[in-house]
Enzyme design. Structure first.
Site, PDB file in Angstrom:
ATOM      1  N   ARG A 108       0.833  -1.208   0.000  1.00 48.05           N
ATOM      2  CA  ARG A 108       0.000   0.000   0.000  1.00 48.05           C
ATOM      3  C   ARG A 108       0.867   1.257   0.000  1.00 48.05           C
ATOM      4  O   ARG A 108       1.760   1.399   0.825  1.00 48.05           O
ATOM      5  CB  ARG A 108      -0.935   0.000   1.215  1.00 48.05           C
ATOM      6  CG  ARG A 108      -1.905   1.171   1.209  1.00 48.05           C
ATOM      7  CD  ARG A 108      -2.938   1.046   2.327  1.00 48.05           C
ATOM      8  NE  ARG A 108      -3.891   2.154   2.254  1.00 48.05           N
ATOM      9  CZ  ARG A 108      -3.686   3.348   2.818  1.00 48.05           C
ATOM     10  NH1 ARG A 108      -2.591   3.577   3.515  1.00 48.05           N
ATOM     11  NH2 ARG A 108      -4.599   4.310   2.696  1.00 48.05           N
ATOM     12  N   LYS A 155     -15.156   9.940 -15.040  1.00 46.07           N
ATOM     13  CA  LYS A 155     -15.984   8.785 -14.670  1.00 46.07           C
ATOM     14  C   LYS A 155     -15.115   7.802 -13.891  1.00 46.07           C
ATOM     15  O   LYS A 155     -14.658   6.770 -14.408  1.00 46.07           O
ATOM     16  CB  LYS A 155     -16.597   8.138 -15.915  1.00 46.07           C
ATOM     17  CG  LYS A 155     -17.820   7.278 -15.586  1.00 46.07           C
ATOM     18  CD  LYS A 155     -18.636   6.998 -16.811  1.00 46.07           C
ATOM     19  CE  LYS A 155     -19.743   5.993 -16.578  1.00 46.07           C
ATOM     20  NZ  LYS A 155     -20.816   6.454 -15.706  1.00 46.07           N
TER      21      LYS A 155
END
Ligand code: PDD
Length: 295
Positions: A108, A155
């Site tokens: 991460r 989007k």
């Protein structure tokens, strides 16, 4: 590929066609961890994509905004769609979902390396467009303050404000929320907005705060082709409340007449005449597309 039943429906994931239960992706996918990805939803009527190329062009624009390289060519995208659509009955209506994330990290990390390889998911499932209740009764809208970020033109899969706002609208007994920013009505949580006042159709103009819907574009084209007056202009909250008709449109819902706003009747409290005319023209447009697949 031979026709398959819904039970054995396959999806496309990173080059493979697999059943959903076998579709595996790393927990370090940036879409999973950060919502770092984009998506598209393409309607399919009797096997034909509705404005497939416009959806792919918008996908490209979304990827460009996020600096993700499009992993596939238009021909490759089309081949995937054809393969997935072939699973379904030739006359059924379906919807294609595309998701491209930035890729899988080693661990991460908010930042990313340019070498990441995008993860690509495409599904195709059966879709019921315009259910009968919606056509005859219309649906209910409420206004809510727009809490989305200022790049809502992209989007992206990062849709938490939209999902929270939709859920709030549902808890208020509504089907959709119309989002208000600085006293202007902008968009729905998952649809674009049109109103009708004195027989004039109005929709908010393109802006950073609005996803430029392909369905919205189709409605604008239909107006132009049929010499129906439609203005792209800001809609104040007051104008929204005074509208004779309110419509919300999207690829999965087509054009929905909203017959109540904040529990008050919109116009006569039933789908309006202008909506009736527009939905007929929209269905005619769809029929033309089915006859001429190159649209
Ligand atoms: N959403 N605005 C927002 C915020 C949307 O999520 C959508 C559609 C639209 C309409 O765009 P289009 O006409 O191209 O579908 C406008 C899709 C259907 C979804 O999220 O599933």
């Amino acid at each position: 590929m031979t026709a398959m039943t819904a039970m054995t429906e396959i999806l496309y994931l990173n080059g493979d066609y697999v059943p959903p239960a076998e579709a595996k992706i790393s927990v370090f996918d940036r879409g999973f961890m950060f919502g770092d990805g984009v998506y598209e939803v393409i309607p399919v009527y009797s096997g034909m994509l509705l404005r497939g190329r416009a959806h792919l062009a918008r996908l490209q624009a979304s990827l460009d905004e996020l600096n993700i390289v499009n992993p596939l060519s238009i021909a490759q995208w089309m081949e995937i769609f054809t393969t997935l659509i072939a699973q379904h009955d030739a006359l059924s209506d379906n919807v294609i979902y595309i998701q491209v994330t930035r890729g899988t990290m080693a661990q991460r990390d908010h930042g990313w390396s340019a070498e990441l390889v995008p993860n690509v998911l495409v599904t195709c499932r059966t879709q019921t467009y315009a259910p009968q209740d919606m056509q005859t009764l219309g649906e209910r809208a409420v206004t809510l303050a727009d809490t989305r970020w200022s790049n809502a033109r992209i989007k992206t899969t990062n849709l938490l404000p939209n999902t929270l706002l939709l859920q709030k609208a549902r808890s208020m007994g509504a089907n959709e929320a119309i989002l208000i920013r600085d006293n202007y009505a902008i968009v729905g949580t998952q649809s674009n907005l049109f109103i009708v006042n004195d027989d004039i159709i109005i929709t908010p103009p393109k802006s950073n705060h609005m996803l430029n819907g392909i369905t919205r574009e189709i409605v604008l084209d239909i107006c132009q082709q049929n010499k129906i007056i439609c203005r792209e202009k800001d809609i104040t909250e007051d104008e929204l409340h005074e509208a004779d008709e309110i419509w919300m449109c999207s690829s999965t819902r087509e054009i929905v007449p909203m017959t109540t706003l904040n529990q008050h009747a919109v116009g006569k409290g039933k789908p309006g005449q202008m909506w009736l005319q527009m939905i007929q023209l929209y269905h005619e447009y769809k029929l033309k597309v089915m006859r001429a697949p190159a649209v």
